[in-house]
Design a protein around this motif. Sequence first.
Motif, PDB file in Angstrom:
ATOM      1  N   PHE A  45       0.814  -1.209   0.000  1.00  0.00           N
ATOM      2  CA  PHE A  45       0.000   0.000   0.000  1.00  0.00           C
ATOM      3  C   PHE A  45       0.854   1.268   0.000  1.00  0.00           C
ATOM      4  CE2 PHE A  45       0.989   1.006   4.344  1.00  0.00           C
ATOM      5  CZ  PHE A  45       1.220  -0.220   4.948  1.00  0.00           C
ATOM      6  N   VAL A  46       2.131   1.149   0.292  1.00  0.00           N
ATOM      7  CA  VAL A  46       2.981   2.340   0.382  1.00  0.00           C
ATOM      8  C   VAL A  46       3.136   2.998  -0.987  1.00  0.00           C
ATOM      9  CG1 VAL A  46       5.313   3.143   0.862  1.00  0.00           C
ATOM     10  CG2 VAL A  46       4.182   1.580   2.452  1.00  0.00           C
ATOM     11  N   GLN A  47       3.402   2.194  -1.998  1.00  0.00           N
ATOM     12  CA  GLN A  47       3.435   2.687  -3.384  1.00  0.00           C
ATOM     13  C   GLN A  47       4.326   3.919  -3.533  1.00  0.00           C
ATOM     14  OE1 GLN A  47      -0.774   3.098  -4.291  1.00  0.00           O
ATOM     15  NE2 GLN A  47      -0.870   0.973  -5.004  1.00  0.00           N
ATOM     16  N   GLY A  48       5.514   3.860  -2.934  1.00  0.00           N
ATOM     17  CA  GLY A  48       6.491   4.919  -3.113  1.00  0.00           C
ATOM     18  C   GLY A  48       6.255   6.174  -2.296  1.00  0.00           C
ATOM     19  N   ARG A  49       5.271   6.168  -1.415  1.00  0.00           N
ATOM     20  CA  ARG A  49       4.940   7.385  -0.677  1.00  0.00           C
ATOM     21  C   ARG A  49       5.744   7.540   0.621  1.00  0.00           C
ATOM     22  NH1 ARG A  49      -0.314   7.249   1.282  1.00  0.00           N
ATOM     23  NH2 ARG A  49      -0.193   4.981   1.353  1.00  0.00           N
ATOM     24  N   PHE A  50       6.219   6.437   1.178  1.00  0.00           N
ATOM     25  CA  PHE A  50       6.899   6.460   2.477  1.00  0.00           C
ATOM     26  C   PHE A  50       8.360   6.062   2.310  1.00  0.00           C
ATOM     27  CE2 PHE A  50       2.756   4.978   4.831  1.00  0.00           C
ATOM     28  CZ  PHE A  50       2.108   6.114   4.377  1.00  0.00           C
ATOM     29  N   THR A  51       9.190   6.567   3.221  1.00  0.00           N
ATOM     30  CA  THR A  51      10.607   6.207   3.234  1.00  0.00           C
ATOM     31  C   THR A  51      11.053   5.957   4.662  1.00  0.00           C
ATOM     32  OG1 THR A  51      11.030   7.603   1.291  1.00  0.00           O
ATOM     33  CG2 THR A  51      12.929   6.905   2.584  1.00  0.00           C
ATOM     34  N   ILE A  52      11.637   4.783   4.890  1.00  0.00           N
ATOM     35  CA  ILE A  52      12.206   4.477   6.201  1.00  0.00           C
ATOM     36  C   ILE A  52      13.688   4.811   6.170  1.00  0.00           C
ATOM     37  CG2 ILE A  52      12.651   2.047   5.607  1.00  0.00           C
ATOM     38  CD1 ILE A  52      12.036   1.334   8.527  1.00  0.00           C
ATOM     39  N   SER A  53      14.175   5.343   7.270  1.00  0.00           N
ATOM     40  CA  SER A  53      15.602   5.656   7.378  1.00  0.00           C
ATOM     41  C   SER A  53      16.025   5.513   8.841  1.00  0.00           C
ATOM     42  CB  SER A  53      15.893   7.064   6.861  1.00  0.00           C
ATOM     43  OG  SER A  53      15.209   8.035   7.627  1.00  0.00           O
ATOM     44  N   ARG A  54      17.321   5.604   9.062  1.00  0.00           N
ATOM     45  CA  ARG A  54      17.816   5.424  10.421  1.00  0.00           C
ATOM     46  C   ARG A  54      19.056   6.268  10.635  1.00  0.00           C
ATOM     47  NH1 ARG A  54      18.871  -0.796  10.532  1.00  0.00           N
ATOM     48  NH2 ARG A  54      19.781  -0.411  12.586  1.00  0.00           N
ATOM     49  N   ASP A  55      19.272   6.653  11.872  1.00  0.00           N
ATOM     50  CA  ASP A  55      20.495   7.332  12.280  1.00  0.00           C
ATOM     51  C   ASP A  55      21.058   6.505  13.432  1.00  0.00           C
ATOM     52  OD1 ASP A  55      22.489   8.933  13.398  1.00  0.00           O
ATOM     53  OD2 ASP A  55      21.426  10.781  12.952  1.00  0.00           O
ATOM     54  N   ASN A  56      22.038   5.686  13.143  1.00  0.00           N
ATOM     55  CA  ASN A  56      22.551   4.769  14.158  1.00  0.00           C
ATOM     56  C   ASN A  56      23.256   5.513  15.295  1.00  0.00           C
ATOM     57  OD1 ASN A  56      21.601   2.427  12.924  1.00  0.00           O
ATOM     58  ND2 ASN A  56      23.430   2.246  11.641  1.00  0.00           N
ATOM     59  N   ARG A  57      23.817   6.678  14.986  1.00  0.00           N
ATOM     60  CA  ARG A  57      24.485   7.427  16.056  1.00  0.00           C
ATOM     61  C   ARG A  57      23.486   7.938  17.089  1.00  0.00           C
ATOM     62  NH1 ARG A  57      27.525  11.857  12.675  1.00  0.00           N
ATOM     63  NH2 ARG A  57      25.446  11.800  11.737  1.00  0.00           N
ATOM     64  N   LYS A  58      22.267   8.205  16.618  1.00  0.00           N
ATOM     65  CA  LYS A  58      21.222   8.701  17.515  1.00  0.00           C
ATOM     66  C   LYS A  58      20.264   7.590  17.935  1.00  0.00           C
ATOM     67  CE  LYS A  58      21.207  13.375  15.536  1.00  0.00           C
ATOM     68  NZ  LYS A  58      20.380  14.417  14.885  1.00  0.00           N
ATOM     69  N   ASN A  59      20.502   6.370  17.492  1.00  0.00           N
ATOM     70  CA  ASN A  59      19.581   5.251  17.777  1.00  0.00           C
ATOM     71  C   ASN A  59      18.140   5.636  17.446  1.00  0.00           C
ATOM     72  OD1 ASN A  59      21.516   3.410  18.598  1.00  0.00           O
ATOM     73  ND2 ASN A  59      21.445   4.056  20.726  1.00  0.00           N
ATOM     74  N   THR A  60      17.975   6.201  16.287  1.00  0.00           N
ATOM     75  CA  THR A  60      16.668   6.718  15.873  1.00  0.00           C
ATOM     76  C   THR A  60      16.293   6.169  14.513  1.00  0.00           C
ATOM     77  OG1 THR A  60      17.014   8.746  17.138  1.00  0.00           O
ATOM     78  CG2 THR A  60      15.306   8.797  15.449  1.00  0.00           C
ATOM     79  N   VAL A  61      15.022   5.809  14.384  1.00  0.00           N
ATOM     80  CA  VAL A  61      14.444   5.331  13.135  1.00  0.00           C
ATOM     81  C   VAL A  61      13.390   6.334  12.712  1.00  0.00           C
ATOM     82  CG1 VAL A  61      13.320   3.398  11.976  1.00  0.00           C
ATOM     83  CG2 VAL A  61      14.724   2.995  14.014  1.00  0.00           C
ATOM     84  N   TYR A  62      13.357   6.630  11.422  1.00  0.00           N
ATOM     85  CA  TYR A  62      12.407   7.606  10.901  1.00  0.00           C
ATOM     86  C   TYR A  62      11.478   6.951   9.882  1.00  0.00           C
ATOM     87  CZ  TYR A  62      15.873  10.855  12.794  1.00  0.00           C
ATOM     88  OH  TYR A  62      16.743  11.520  13.616  1.00  0.00           O
ATOM     89  N   LEU A  63      10.301   7.533   9.740  1.00  0.00           N
ATOM     90  CA  LEU A  63       9.396   7.166   8.655  1.00  0.00           C
ATOM     91  C   LEU A  63       8.854   8.459   8.070  1.00  0.00           C
ATOM     92  CD1 LEU A  63       8.043   4.793   7.129  1.00  0.00           C
ATOM     93  CD2 LEU A  63       6.072   5.121   8.650  1.00  0.00           C
ATOM     94  N   GLN A  64       9.322   8.789   6.887  1.00  0.00           N
ATOM     95  CA  GLN A  64       8.816   9.956   6.162  1.00  0.00           C
ATOM     96  C   GLN A  64       7.605   9.508   5.363  1.00  0.00           C
ATOM     97  OE1 GLN A  64       9.846  13.287   6.102  1.00  0.00           O
ATOM     98  NE2 GLN A  64       7.974  13.579   4.905  1.00  0.00           N
ATOM     99  N   MET A  65       6.480  10.157   5.588  1.00  0.00           N
ATOM    100  CA  MET A  65       5.245   9.780   4.917  1.00  0.00           C
ATOM    101  C   MET A  65       4.736  10.972   4.121  1.00  0.00           C
ATOM    102  SD  MET A  65       3.339   7.509   7.847  1.00  0.00           S
ATOM    103  CE  MET A  65       2.980   8.924   8.894  1.00  0.00           C
ATOM    104  N   ASN A  66       4.607  10.772   2.813  1.00  0.00           N
ATOM    105  CA  ASN A  66       4.126  11.822   1.915  1.00  0.00           C
ATOM    106  C   ASN A  66       2.829  11.394   1.253  1.00  0.00           C
ATOM    107  OD1 ASN A  66       6.511  13.319   2.429  1.00  0.00           O
ATOM    108  ND2 ASN A  66       7.588  12.228   0.809  1.00  0.00           N
ATOM    109  N   ASN A  67       2.114  12.352   0.730  1.00  0.00           N
ATOM    110  CA  ASN A  67       0.865  12.089   0.022  1.00  0.00           C
ATOM    111  C   ASN A  67      -0.051  11.178   0.844  1.00  0.00           C
ATOM    112  OD1 ASN A  67      -1.035  12.143  -2.028  1.00  0.00           O
ATOM    113  ND2 ASN A  67      -0.057  10.507  -3.197  1.00  0.00           N
ATOM    114  N   LEU A  68      -0.257  11.551   2.074  1.00  0.00           N
ATOM    115  CA  LEU A  68      -1.057  10.726   2.975  1.00  0.00           C
ATOM    116  C   LEU A  68      -2.512  10.684   2.548  1.00  0.00           C
ATOM    117  CD1 LEU A  68       0.660  11.805   6.277  1.00  0.00           C
ATOM    118  CD2 LEU A  68       0.371   9.438   5.519  1.00  0.00           C
ATOM    119  N   LYS A  69      -3.117   9.530   2.784  1.00  0.00           N
ATOM    120  CA  LYS A  69      -4.498   9.289   2.416  1.00  0.00           C
ATOM    121  C   LYS A  69      -5.304   8.976   3.683  1.00  0.00           C
ATOM    122  CE  LYS A  69      -2.855   7.067  -1.841  1.00  0.00           C
ATOM    123  NZ  LYS A  69      -2.882   5.832  -2.667  1.00  0.00           N
ATOM    124  N   PRO A  70      -6.615   9.176   3.644  1.00  0.00           N
ATOM    125  CA  PRO A  70      -7.424   8.846   4.821  1.00  0.00           C
ATOM    126  C   PRO A  70      -7.235   7.404   5.293  1.00  0.00           C
ATOM    127  CG  PRO A  70      -8.700  10.164   3.306  1.00  0.00           C
ATOM    128  CD  PRO A  70      -7.408   9.846   2.602  1.00  0.00           C
TER     129      PRO A  70
END
Length: 120
Positions: free
Chosen positions: A62-87
């Motif tokens: 369902f993501v269809q290119g709209r979301f991107t997962i990334s990480r910063d190991n130095r900060k022990n942080t995981v991100y999820l960038q979500m674009n073109n969000l739908k209901p």
Amino acid sequence: QVQLVESGGGLVQPGGSLRLACVASGSGVSLYAVNWYRQAPGKQRELVARMSSGGSTTYGDFVQGRFTISRDNRKNTVYLQMNNLKPEDTALYSCNVDYRRNGGVLVNDWGRGTQVTVSS
């Protein structure tokens, strides 16, 4: 004790964007595979995105290119960038990670989640 705390959720209009973050707190923590899941009311939990320790990624259909997962190991942080969000993206988003603390056993753990609501 290691805690996983998500942030970045909220109310957004259709077509909008949000960036979720999941921080693993605690000394000596090293993250391995990291995942974002979501669960909408009355529905089963589903995988949104996964990143291996080597950096390879997998996304739900369902993501269809709209979301991107990334990480910063130095900060022990995981991100999820979500674009073109739908209901239909409205759900509780939770991070799930594999980690070691001070080189110990591999542990899998969950955060409590952050609510994402997409509505006009």
